[in-house]
Design a protein around this motif. Structure first.
Motif, short mmCIF file in Angstrom:
data_model
loop_
_atom_site.label_atom_id
_atom_site.label_comp_id
_atom_site.label_asym_id
_atom_site.label_seq_id
_atom_site.Cartn_x
_atom_site.Cartn_y
_atom_site.Cartn_z
N VAL A 18 18.41 -12.35 7.67
CA VAL A 18 18.69 -13.77 7.96
C VAL A 18 20.16 -14.07 7.86
O VAL A 18 21.01 -13.54 6.94
N TYR A 19 20.62 -14.68 8.66
CA TYR A 19 22.09 -15.39 8.75
C TYR A 19 22.17 -16.85 8.85
O TYR A 19 21.64 -17.13 10.31
N ASN A 20 22.57 -17.43 8.23
CA ASN A 20 22.73 -18.90 8.30
C ASN A 20 21.49 -19.66 8.76
O ASN A 20 21.85 -20.22 9.88
N GLU A 21 20.52 -19.71 8.20
CA GLU A 21 19.22 -20.21 8.87
C GLU A 21 19.14 -21.59 7.95
O GLU A 21 18.07 -22.30 8.51
N GLY A 22 19.55 -21.65 6.92
CA GLY A 22 19.67 -23.01 6.30
C GLY A 22 18.20 -23.48 5.63
O GLY A 22 17.62 -22.58 5.49
N PRO A 23 18.01 -24.56 5.63
CA PRO A 23 16.89 -25.21 5.15
C PRO A 23 15.34 -24.76 6.09
O PRO A 23 14.48 -24.71 5.60
N GLY A 51 24.92 -12.28 4.48
CA GLY A 51 26.43 -12.86 4.24
C GLY A 51 26.33 -14.36 4.80
O GLY A 51 27.35 -14.72 5.40
N SER A 52 25.33 -15.11 4.68
CA SER A 52 25.21 -16.50 5.21
C SER A 52 26.06 -17.07 4.64
O SER A 52 26.46 -16.99 3.40
N THR A 53 26.78 -18.57 5.18
CA THR A 53 27.91 -19.17 4.55
C THR A 53 27.24 -20.64 4.29
O THR A 53 28.01 -21.47 3.96
N ASP A 54 26.01 -20.57 4.70
CA ASP A 54 25.46 -21.98 4.22
C ASP A 54 24.29 -21.86 3.24
O ASP A 54 24.47 -21.21 2.42
N SER A 55 23.40 -22.91 3.18
CA SER A 55 22.52 -22.94 2.13
C SER A 55 21.55 -22.03 1.98
O SER A 55 20.47 -21.88 1.13
N THR A 56 21.57 -20.87 2.97
CA THR A 56 20.49 -19.82 2.92
C THR A 56 20.02 -19.40 1.76
O THR A 56 18.96 -19.21 1.27
N TRP A 57 21.17 -18.87 0.90
CA TRP A 57 20.76 -18.01 -0.27
C TRP A 57 20.02 -18.95 -1.22
O TRP A 57 19.30 -18.42 -2.10
N ASP A 58 20.54 -20.01 -1.32
CA ASP A 58 19.92 -21.11 -2.32
C ASP A 58 18.39 -21.20 -1.77
O ASP A 58 17.37 -21.37 -3.03
N VAL A 59 18.16 -21.48 -0.63
CA VAL A 59 17.02 -21.35 -0.14
C VAL A 59 15.82 -20.14 -0.72
O VAL A 59 14.84 -20.44 -1.24
N ILE A 60 16.49 -19.13 -0.37
CA ILE A 60 15.87 -17.94 -0.64
C ILE A 60 15.58 -17.81 -2.32
O ILE A 60 14.47 -17.51 -2.69
N ALA A 96 4.42 1.20 5.42
CA ALA A 96 4.89 1.02 6.87
C ALA A 96 5.68 -0.26 6.51
O ALA A 96 5.87 -1.05 5.67
N SER A 97 6.74 -0.60 7.51
CA SER A 97 7.47 -1.37 7.57
C SER A 97 7.41 -2.38 8.71
O SER A 97 7.40 -1.77 10.10
N ILE A 98 7.50 -3.88 8.54
CA ILE A 98 7.75 -4.43 9.96
C ILE A 98 8.84 -5.00 9.80
O ILE A 98 9.37 -5.98 8.94
N VAL A 99 9.78 -5.07 10.85
CA VAL A 99 11.06 -5.72 11.00
C VAL A 99 10.90 -7.07 12.00
O VAL A 99 10.37 -6.89 12.96
N MET A 100 11.09 -7.96 11.58
CA MET A 100 10.95 -9.46 12.40
C MET A 100 12.05 -10.17 12.15
O MET A 100 12.78 -10.15 11.07
N ASP A 101 12.30 -11.45 13.01
CA ASP A 101 13.44 -12.54 12.92
C ASP A 101 12.99 -13.33 12.08
O ASP A 101 11.62 -13.54 12.01
N SER A 102 13.91 -14.37 11.49
CA SER A 102 13.33 -15.27 10.69
C SER A 102 12.89 -16.41 11.29
O SER A 102 12.56 -17.55 10.69
N ASP A 103 13.20 -16.46 12.57
CA ASP A 103 13.35 -17.67 13.09
C ASP A 103 11.94 -18.00 14.16
O ASP A 103 11.77 -19.14 14.92
N LEU A 104 10.84 -17.36 13.96
CA LEU A 104 9.52 -17.46 14.41
C LEU A 104 9.58 -17.19 15.79
O LEU A 104 8.48 -17.40 16.49
N GLN A 105 10.61 -16.76 16.45
CA GLN A 105 10.81 -16.37 17.76
C GLN A 105 9.99 -14.90 17.80
O GLN A 105 9.33 -14.68 19.18
N HIS A 106 9.56 -14.33 16.64
CA HIS A 106 8.82 -13.10 16.60
C HIS A 106 7.49 -13.76 16.00
O HIS A 106 7.77 -13.85 14.62
N PRO A 107 6.53 -14.12 16.75
CA PRO A 107 5.43 -14.79 16.12
C PRO A 107 4.60 -13.90 15.03
O PRO A 107 4.22 -12.80 15.15
#
Ligand code: UDP
Ligand code: MG
Length: 333
Positions: A18-23, A51-60, A96-107
Motif C-alpha cells: 500500500v502506498y498513500n491509500e488513506g482512509p 513509505g506512505s506520507t498520508d494517514s495510511t499507517w494510522d489506518v493500518i 502459498a501467498s497471494i499478491v494483490m493491490d489494495s485498491d480493489l482493482q484486483h477483485p
C-alpha cells in the motif's frame, strides 16, 4: 487428483503493498476480508506500507486491533511496489501467498477460485489475467500497450493482461525470494521462473471508486526501462547492427569521395559531410546511452544494497505460529 497441495491445514498469506491509500484502505481491507474471513483455509494478511506520507499507517495500526490475522510492515520510505512485494513475500512462512493491490482493482472475489486451483488442481502459480484495463487516461493506456509490445519483442514474454495479482505456491515464493538479483520486475521474473501455471480472467471493476494511480509517469518509465534491460540484451546487440550498417554506409561514401577527389570534381559534397557527422554523432550518442543503461544495472547489482528498509512493524507472530501456540496453550499440562 494428486495431493501435493492438499495439506491438512493450508495457510495462505495475502500480500498487499500500500502506498498513500488513506482512509479508503479501511473499506478495501474489510471488503477483502469478507472473502477470506469465512473460508476453511486460514488466510493471514500482510500489509506492506511502502513509505506512505498520508494517514495510511494510522489506518493500518487501527485496523490491526480489529483483524487478528493481520500483520503489517512499514518501509522507511517509498521503495516502489516491487520492493514492497518482495518484503511481504520474505515475511511469509505459509504454504502459498497471494499478491494483490489494495485498491480493489484486483477483485477479492477471485480468492476462493485461485485457492481452489492451487489446492485441488495442484497449480503452483495461479495468475489473474486482466481482460480489460479499466478506465485509464489515454497516454497511460498507450504507454502500457507500447511497453508490452516492445517487451514481448525484446524478451519473448507476453505480459499484456498480466497483473501483479497472483497466487504463488511456497516453492515459487522460495525460488523468487532466493534470486540473487537486486533489480526485480515481479511479473517478468515469475514468468521467467516457469512452474505449473494457470490463469483466471477478471475485469477491472469499472464502477468502483476511481482514484488516480499511485504510479507517476516517471516511475512507470523507470520500471519499463529496468524491466527491459533485465530481460533483454537486444538493445545492446542493436548497437552492433546499427554500427555495422553505418560502417557500410560510410564505406560507400568514402569510395565516392575518393572518386570525386581523383576525378577533380571535389569540394562540393559539403552536405554529405554534415549529414555524415550528424548521423554518426547521433548513432554514437544513442549507443552510449544504451550501454550506459546496462552499466547502471550492473552497478546497481554490484552495490548489493537491500531492496527496502523496514522501519516499523505490527504483529511479530505469523499465523502458523499463532495456530501452534494456541494448540500448545490448549494442550493439558
Ligand atoms: N503501490 C506501492 N508503492 C508504490 C506505488 C503503488 O506499494 O510506489 C501500491 C498501491 O498502494 C496499490 C498497488 O501498489 O496497492 C497498485 O498501485 P496503483 O493502483 O496505483 O497502480 P495501478 O492500478 O495504476 O497499476
Ligand atoms: Mg490500481
Amino acid at each position: 487428483m494428486s495431493a501435493k497441495h492438499s495439506l491438512e491445514n493450508p495457510i495462505i498469506s495475502l500480500i498487499i503493498p500500500v502506498y498513500n491509500e488513506g482512509p479508503s484502505l479501511r473499506t478495501n481491507l474489510l471488503a477483502i476480508r469478507d472473502w477470506t474471513g469465512k473460508s476453511e483455509v486460514a488466510y493471514e494478511i500482510i500489509i506492506v506500507d511502502d513509505g506512505s506520507t498520508d494517514s495510511t499507517w494510522d489506518v493500518i495500526t487501527q485496523m490491526s486491533g480489529e483483524i487478528p490475522e493481520m500483520r503489517a510492515l512499514r518501509l522507511s520510505r517509498n521503495f516502489g511496489k516491487e520492493a514492497a512485494i518482495l518484503c511481504g513475500l520474505k515475511e511469509t512462512d505459509s504454504d502459498a501467498s497471494i499478491v494483490m493491490d489494495s485498491d480493489l482493482q484486483h477483485p477479492p472475489s477471485l480468492i476462493p477460485e485461485m485457492t481452489r486451483l492451487w489446492l485441488e488442481e495442484d497449480y503452483d502459480i495461479v495468475e489473474a489475467q486482466k481482460t480489460n484495463r479499466g478506465k485509464e487516461p489515454f497516454p497511460r493506456r498507450w504507454f502500457a500497450q507500447g511497453f508490452y509490445a516492445i517487451m514481448q519483442f525484446l524478451s519473448g514474454f507476453d505480459l499484456a493482461g498480466a497483473a501483479d495479482y497472483k497466487l504463488l505456491d511456497r516453492s515459487v515464493v522460495d525460488s523468487y525470494i532466493n534470486m540473487p538479483e537486486t533489480n526485480r520486475f515481479f511479473r517478468g521474473l515469475i514468468s521467467w521462473l516457469g512452474f505449473n501455471k494457470t490463469t483466471v480472467p477478471f475485469d477491472i471493476p469499472a464502477d468502483g471508486e476511481m482514484r488516480s494511480s499511485r504510479w507517476s509517469l516517471n516511475k512507470l518509465i523507470k520500471l519499463s526501462f529496468s524491466a527491459i534491460t533485465a530481460f533483454s540484451y537486444i538493445p545492446l546487440q542493436l548497437i552492433t547492427i546499427v554500427g555495422f550498417i553505418t560502417f557500410m554506409f560510410s564505406f560507400i561514401l568514402i569510395l565516392q569521395t575518393l572518386y570525386m577527389k581523383f576525378s577533380g570534381k571535389a569540394v562540393e559534397g559539403f552536405t554529405t559531410v554534415i549529414l555524415a557527422v550528424l548521423f554518426t554523432g547521433s548513432v554514437t550518442m544513442l549507443s552510449l546511452g544504451i550501454i550506459g543503461a546496462y552499466l547502471a544495472r550492473i552497478y546497481e547489482e554490484l552495490k548489493r544494497r537491500p531492496n527496502y528498509v523496514v522501519r516499523d512493524r505490527i504483529g511479530e507472530e505469523t499465523i502458523a505460529q499463532q495456530i501452534t501456540s494456541t494448540k500448545r496453550s490448549l494442550r493439558p499440562t
